[in-house]
Design an enzyme around this catalytic site. Structure first.
Site, PDB file in Angstrom:
ATOM      1  N   HIS A 190       0.848  -1.194   0.000  1.00  0.00           N
ATOM      2  CA  HIS A 190       0.000   0.000   0.000  1.00  0.00           C
ATOM      3  C   HIS A 190       0.882   1.243   0.000  1.00  0.00           C
ATOM      4  CE1 HIS A 190      -4.055  -1.682   1.573  1.00  0.00           C
ATOM      5  NE2 HIS A 190      -3.418  -2.602   0.877  1.00  0.00           N
ATOM      6  N   GLU A 193       0.700   3.973   1.748  1.00  0.00           N
ATOM      7  CA  GLU A 193       1.066   4.451   3.087  1.00  0.00           C
ATOM      8  C   GLU A 193       2.218   3.641   3.670  1.00  0.00           C
ATOM      9  OE1 GLU A 193      -3.569   4.577   3.135  1.00  0.00           O
ATOM     10  OE2 GLU A 193      -1.994   3.524   2.036  1.00  0.00           O
ATOM     11  N   CYS A 226      -6.805   2.262   5.167  1.00  0.00           N
ATOM     12  CA  CYS A 226      -7.482   1.015   5.549  1.00  0.00           C
ATOM     13  C   CYS A 226      -7.038   0.628   6.959  1.00  0.00           C
ATOM     14  CB  CYS A 226      -7.121  -0.073   4.540  1.00  0.00           C
ATOM     15  SG  CYS A 226      -5.413  -0.667   4.710  1.00  0.00           S
ATOM     16  N   CYS A 233      -3.158   0.098   7.253  1.00  0.00           N
ATOM     17  CA  CYS A 233      -2.377   1.325   7.175  1.00  0.00           C
ATOM     18  C   CYS A 233      -2.619   2.221   8.390  1.00  0.00           C
ATOM     19  CB  CYS A 233      -2.677   2.050   5.872  1.00  0.00           C
ATOM     20  SG  CYS A 233      -2.097   1.098   4.438  1.00  0.00           S
TER      21      CYS A 233
END
Length: 160
Positions: free
Chosen positions: A57, A59, A87, A90
């Site tokens: 991801h 992040e 999410c 993260c």
């Protein structure tokens, strides 16, 4: 617009550029930057498809890079700017990295963990970041919407 809002928009534009790069690679267009003292110290973009890894991801990539650049796991003097609401994974990384402020663009009604589905930052963890949502919301949301519209169109034309 005050200086703080202009500053948030400036860093969100950096994250948007990373999201556009992700989209150009066929990835869901999410971009993130970690900022310390008004300077970008690390960038990340979604790379789950190219990396074949659920952990890739934007992040997490940005947080990992910031930890390496700054020489430690505590990012207590940093901020995270990301085009899509984080999410649960993260948001957990933000808590663990002790990032005090998260700024996101578009809300995520399916997995958003800063208020849309749940607000993990409001739970009694040892660290509770400040959250600012909706910075350049329309631009961030349109990038995502356009990407998925294109995918659906591609799938429809490929299935004929």
């Amino acid at each position: 617009m005050d200086d703080a809002a202009a500053r948030d928009e400036m860093f969100m534009r950096c994250a948007l550029e990373l999201a556009r790069e992700a989209a150009a690679e066929g990835e869901v267009p999410v971009g993130a930057v970690v900022v310390k003292d008004g300077e970008v110290v690390s960038c990340g973009r979604n790379r789950r498809e190219t990396g074949k890894n659920a952990l890739r991801h934007a992040e997490l990539e940005a947080i990992d890079g910031a930890c390496r650049a700054l020489g430690g796991w505590r990012l207590w003097e940093c901020e995270l700017f990301v085009t899509l609401e984080p999410c649960p994974m993260c948001a957990g990384a933000v808590i663990n990295a002790r990032i005090p402020r998260v700024v996101f663009g578009a809300a995520d009604p399916k997995a958003g963990s800063c208020g849309s589905v749940v607000n993990l930052f409001a739970l009694p963890y040892n660290h509770r970041p400040e959250v600012v949502g909706g910075v350049l919301r329309e631009e961030c949301a349109e990038l995502l919407t356009g990407f998925f519209r294109g995918l659906r169109k591609k799938q429809a034309s490929g299935s004929r």
